[in-house]
Design a protein around this motif. Structure first.
Motif, PDB file in Angstrom:
ATOM      1  N   ASN A 141       0.837  -1.194   0.000  1.00  0.00           N
ATOM      2  CA  ASN A 141       0.000   0.000   0.000  1.00  0.00           C
ATOM      3  C   ASN A 141       0.872   1.244   0.000  1.00  0.00           C
ATOM      4  O   ASN A 141       1.276   1.681   1.068  1.00  0.00           O
ATOM      5  N   PRO A 142       1.196   1.791  -1.163  1.00  0.00           N
ATOM      6  CA  PRO A 142       0.709   1.422  -2.487  1.00  0.00           C
ATOM      7  C   PRO A 142       1.446   0.222  -3.063  1.00  0.00           C
ATOM      8  O   PRO A 142       2.516  -0.148  -2.607  1.00  0.00           O
ATOM      9  N   GLY A 143       0.836  -0.344  -4.087  1.00  0.00           N
ATOM     10  CA  GLY A 143       1.409  -1.493  -4.764  1.00  0.00           C
ATOM     11  C   GLY A 143       0.584  -1.819  -5.986  1.00  0.00           C
ATOM     12  O   GLY A 143      -0.332  -1.075  -6.340  1.00  0.00           O
ATOM     13  N   PRO A 144       0.886  -2.943  -6.648  1.00  0.00           N
ATOM     14  CA  PRO A 144       0.078  -3.356  -7.789  1.00  0.00           C
ATOM     15  C   PRO A 144      -1.389  -3.443  -7.354  1.00  0.00           C
ATOM     16  O   PRO A 144      -1.699  -4.029  -6.317  1.00  0.00           O
ATOM     17  N   ALA A 145      -2.256  -2.807  -8.136  1.00  0.00           N
ATOM     18  CA  ALA A 145      -3.650  -2.669  -7.715  1.00  0.00           C
ATOM     19  C   ALA A 145      -4.600  -3.076  -8.833  1.00  0.00           C
ATOM     20  O   ALA A 145      -4.224  -3.133 -10.011  1.00  0.00           O
ATOM     21  N   SER A 146      -5.851  -3.323  -8.439  1.00  0.00           N
ATOM     22  CA  SER A 146      -6.870  -3.713  -9.408  1.00  0.00           C
ATOM     23  C   SER A 146      -8.247  -3.390  -8.865  1.00  0.00           C
ATOM     24  O   SER A 146      -8.419  -3.073  -7.683  1.00  0.00           O
ATOM     25  N   ALA A 147      -9.223  -3.505  -9.767  1.00  0.00           N
ATOM     26  CA  ALA A 147     -10.618  -3.242  -9.417  1.00  0.00           C
ATOM     27  C   ALA A 147     -11.466  -4.408  -9.885  1.00  0.00           C
ATOM     28  O   ALA A 147     -11.233  -4.970 -10.962  1.00  0.00           O
ATOM     29  N   GLY A 148     -12.458  -4.761  -9.080  1.00  0.00           N
ATOM     30  CA  GLY A 148     -13.413  -5.790  -9.449  1.00  0.00           C
ATOM     31  C   GLY A 148     -14.814  -5.385  -9.017  1.00  0.00           C
ATOM     32  O   GLY A 148     -14.975  -4.718  -7.998  1.00  0.00           O
ATOM     33  N   ALA A 149     -15.803  -5.756  -9.810  1.00  0.00           N
ATOM     34  CA  ALA A 149     -17.194  -5.445  -9.453  1.00  0.00           C
ATOM     35  C   ALA A 149     -18.130  -6.439 -10.119  1.00  0.00           C
ATOM     36  O   ALA A 149     -17.858  -6.915 -11.226  1.00  0.00           O
ATOM     37  N   VAL A 150     -19.211  -6.735  -9.433  1.00  0.00           N
ATOM     38  CA  VAL A 150     -20.300  -7.511 -10.013  1.00  0.00           C
ATOM     39  C   VAL A 150     -21.559  -6.649  -9.980  1.00  0.00           C
ATOM     40  O   VAL A 150     -21.848  -6.004  -8.983  1.00  0.00           O
ATOM     41  N   LEU A 151     -22.256  -6.641 -11.089  1.00  0.00           N
ATOM     42  CA  LEU A 151     -23.507  -5.894 -11.221  1.00  0.00           C
ATOM     43  C   LEU A 151     -24.612  -6.911 -11.423  1.00  0.00           C
ATOM     44  O   LEU A 151     -24.566  -7.712 -12.368  1.00  0.00           O
ATOM     45  N   ILE A 152     -25.568  -6.904 -10.534  1.00  0.00           N
ATOM     46  CA  ILE A 152     -26.609  -7.923 -10.483  1.00  0.00           C
ATOM     47  C   ILE A 152     -27.969  -7.269 -10.702  1.00  0.00           C
ATOM     48  O   ILE A 152     -28.246  -6.211 -10.119  1.00  0.00           O
ATOM     49  N   ASP A 153     -28.804  -7.880 -11.515  1.00  0.00           N
ATOM     50  CA  ASP A 153     -30.169  -7.394 -11.719  1.00  0.00           C
ATOM     51  C   ASP A 153     -30.921  -7.566 -10.396  1.00  0.00           C
ATOM     52  O   ASP A 153     -31.227  -8.692  -9.986  1.00  0.00           O
ATOM     53  N   ALA A 154     -31.203  -6.458  -9.732  1.00  0.00           N
ATOM     54  CA  ALA A 154     -31.802  -6.500  -8.390  1.00  0.00           C
ATOM     55  C   ALA A 154     -33.258  -6.942  -8.404  1.00  0.00           C
ATOM     56  O   ALA A 154     -33.813  -7.260  -7.350  1.00  0.00           O
ATOM     57  N   SER A 155     -33.875  -6.990  -9.584  1.00  0.00           N
ATOM     58  CA  SER A 155     -35.277  -7.410  -9.648  1.00  0.00           C
ATOM     59  C   SER A 155     -35.426  -8.927  -9.639  1.00  0.00           C
ATOM     60  O   SER A 155     -36.528  -9.444  -9.466  1.00  0.00           O
ATOM     61  N   LEU A 156     -34.320  -9.654  -9.816  1.00  0.00           N
ATOM     62  CA  LEU A 156     -34.393 -11.111  -9.868  1.00  0.00           C
ATOM     63  C   LEU A 156     -34.409 -11.718  -8.468  1.00  0.00           C
ATOM     64  O   LEU A 156     -33.764 -11.194  -7.554  1.00  0.00           O
ATOM     65  N   PRO A 157     -35.118 -12.837  -8.285  1.00  0.00           N
ATOM     66  CA  PRO A 157     -35.093 -13.513  -6.989  1.00  0.00           C
ATOM     67  C   PRO A 157     -33.665 -13.942  -6.647  1.00  0.00           C
ATOM     68  O   PRO A 157     -32.920 -14.384  -7.521  1.00  0.00           O
ATOM     69  N   GLY A 158     -33.284 -13.775  -5.405  1.00  0.00           N
ATOM     70  CA  GLY A 158     -31.964 -14.183  -4.959  1.00  0.00           C
ATOM     71  C   GLY A 158     -30.856 -13.193  -5.278  1.00  0.00           C
ATOM     72  O   GLY A 158     -29.675 -13.512  -5.127  1.00  0.00           O
ATOM     73  N   ALA A 159     -31.200 -11.990  -5.704  1.00  0.00           N
ATOM     74  CA  ALA A 159     -30.190 -10.995  -6.077  1.00  0.00           C
ATOM     75  C   ALA A 159     -29.266 -10.653  -4.912  1.00  0.00           C
ATOM     76  O   ALA A 159     -28.103 -10.321  -5.116  1.00  0.00           O
ATOM     77  N   GLU A 160     -29.760 -10.748  -3.685  1.00  0.00           N
ATOM     78  CA  GLU A 160     -28.958 -10.417  -2.500  1.00  0.00           C
ATOM     79  C   GLU A 160     -27.985 -11.534  -2.115  1.00  0.00           C
ATOM     80  O   GLU A 160     -27.092 -11.321  -1.312  1.00  0.00           O
ATOM     81  N   ALA A 161     -28.149 -12.706  -2.698  1.00  0.00           N
ATOM     82  CA  ALA A 161     -27.296 -13.833  -2.343  1.00  0.00           C
ATOM     83  C   ALA A 161     -25.846 -13.564  -2.743  1.00  0.00           C
ATOM     84  O   ALA A 161     -25.581 -12.906  -3.749  1.00  0.00           O
ATOM     85  N   VAL A 162     -24.922 -14.061  -1.952  1.00  0.00           N
ATOM     86  CA  VAL A 162     -23.493 -13.869  -2.204  1.00  0.00           C
ATOM     87  C   VAL A 162     -23.108 -14.383  -3.589  1.00  0.00           C
ATOM     88  O   VAL A 162     -22.270 -13.795  -4.265  1.00  0.00           O
ATOM     89  N   ASP A 163     -23.735 -15.458  -4.032  1.00  0.00           N
ATOM     90  CA  ASP A 163     -23.381 -16.067  -5.311  1.00  0.00           C
ATOM     91  C   ASP A 163     -24.394 -15.772  -6.417  1.00  0.00           C
ATOM     92  O   ASP A 163     -24.489 -16.512  -7.395  1.00  0.00           O
ATOM     93  N   ALA A 164     -25.135 -14.669  -6.291  1.00  0.00           N
ATOM     94  CA  ALA A 164     -26.109 -14.302  -7.323  1.00  0.00           C
ATOM     95  C   ALA A 164     -25.398 -14.115  -8.661  1.00  0.00           C
ATOM     96  O   ALA A 164     -24.307 -13.546  -8.714  1.00  0.00           O
ATOM     97  N   PRO A 165     -25.985 -14.605  -9.741  1.00  0.00           N
ATOM     98  CA  PRO A 165     -25.324 -14.481 -11.047  1.00  0.00           C
ATOM     99  C   PRO A 165     -25.275 -13.020 -11.501  1.00  0.00           C
ATOM    100  O   PRO A 165     -26.264 -12.303 -11.400  1.00  0.00           O
ATOM    101  N   PRO A 166     -24.121 -12.599 -12.001  1.00  0.00           N
ATOM    102  CA  PRO A 166     -24.001 -11.198 -12.431  1.00  0.00           C
ATOM    103  C   PRO A 166     -24.620 -10.956 -13.800  1.00  0.00           C
ATOM    104  O   PRO A 166     -24.613 -11.829 -14.663  1.00  0.00           O
ATOM    105  N   LEU A 167     -25.123  -9.769 -13.967  1.00  0.00           N
ATOM    106  CA  LEU A 167     -25.556  -9.292 -15.271  1.00  0.00           C
ATOM    107  C   LEU A 167     -24.333  -8.787 -16.041  1.00  0.00           C
ATOM    108  O   LEU A 167     -24.211  -8.971 -17.244  1.00  0.00           O
ATOM    109  N   SER A 168     -23.405  -8.166 -15.298  1.00  0.00           N
ATOM    110  CA  SER A 168     -22.175  -7.665 -15.888  1.00  0.00           C
ATOM    111  C   SER A 168     -21.098  -7.650 -14.810  1.00  0.00           C
ATOM    112  O   SER A 168     -21.416  -7.693 -13.620  1.00  0.00           O
TER     113      SER A 168
END
Length: 159
Positions: free
Chosen positions: A16-43
């Protein structure tokens, strides 16, 4: 196009600082189970960032995810972040003192302002495994991260 998204982001920095990266999952919140840790991402987002601090990586992951949400047409966003710093700053409870973060904070707010509604909630790292995995993939295998991002985005555009 999707109206409402649940977004989980993570920024990684080895040292810190060092080699860095970014990650994100975007989930359709209208789908059942969207809050689940392993909900499938839309993007997804998975990008190496060069040498950065952890907080810069966390904010960059957020802004990249918000850009993707805008591309998808989201009008409501629920952010689930493991960075308490960002959550408290977005919610106006803590000031943004670090000059390096002020521009990234302003960029995040610029993306959030036009939305009909948004929330930012702190969640433990254990609930953020998918974004964490994408951030680590972007550090360990940048080309693999590009392929995964492109494939998930292609499926989202076709759907």
């Amino acid at each position: 196009m999707v109206d409402r998204l649940l977004i989980r982001t993570d920024g990684a920095s080895r040292s810190n600082p060092g080699p860095a990266s970014a990650g994100a999952v975007l989930i359709d919140a209208s789908l059942p189970g969207a809050e689940a840790v392993d909900a499938p991402p839309l993007s997804v987002v998975a990008r190496p960032l060069g040498v950065q601090t952890n907080n810069v990586a966390e904010y960059t992951a957020l802004t990249l995810a918000l850009e993707e949400a805008q591309r998808l047409g989201a009008r409501e966003i629920d952010l689930r972040l493991d960075s308490k710093l960002i959550v408290e700053q977005l919610n106006g409870r803590w000031r943004v003192k670090d000059a390096k973060l002020q521009g990234l904070f302003a960029e995040a707010i610029r993306h959030l302002k036009p939305l009909r509604r948004w929330t930012a909630v702190h969640e433990p790292r254990a609930r953020n495994k998918a974004a964490d995995a994408l951030a680590n993939m972007a550090l360990d295998d940048p080309f693999g991260a590009q392929r995964v991002t492109a494939e998930v985005r292609r499926r989202a555009d076709e759907g």
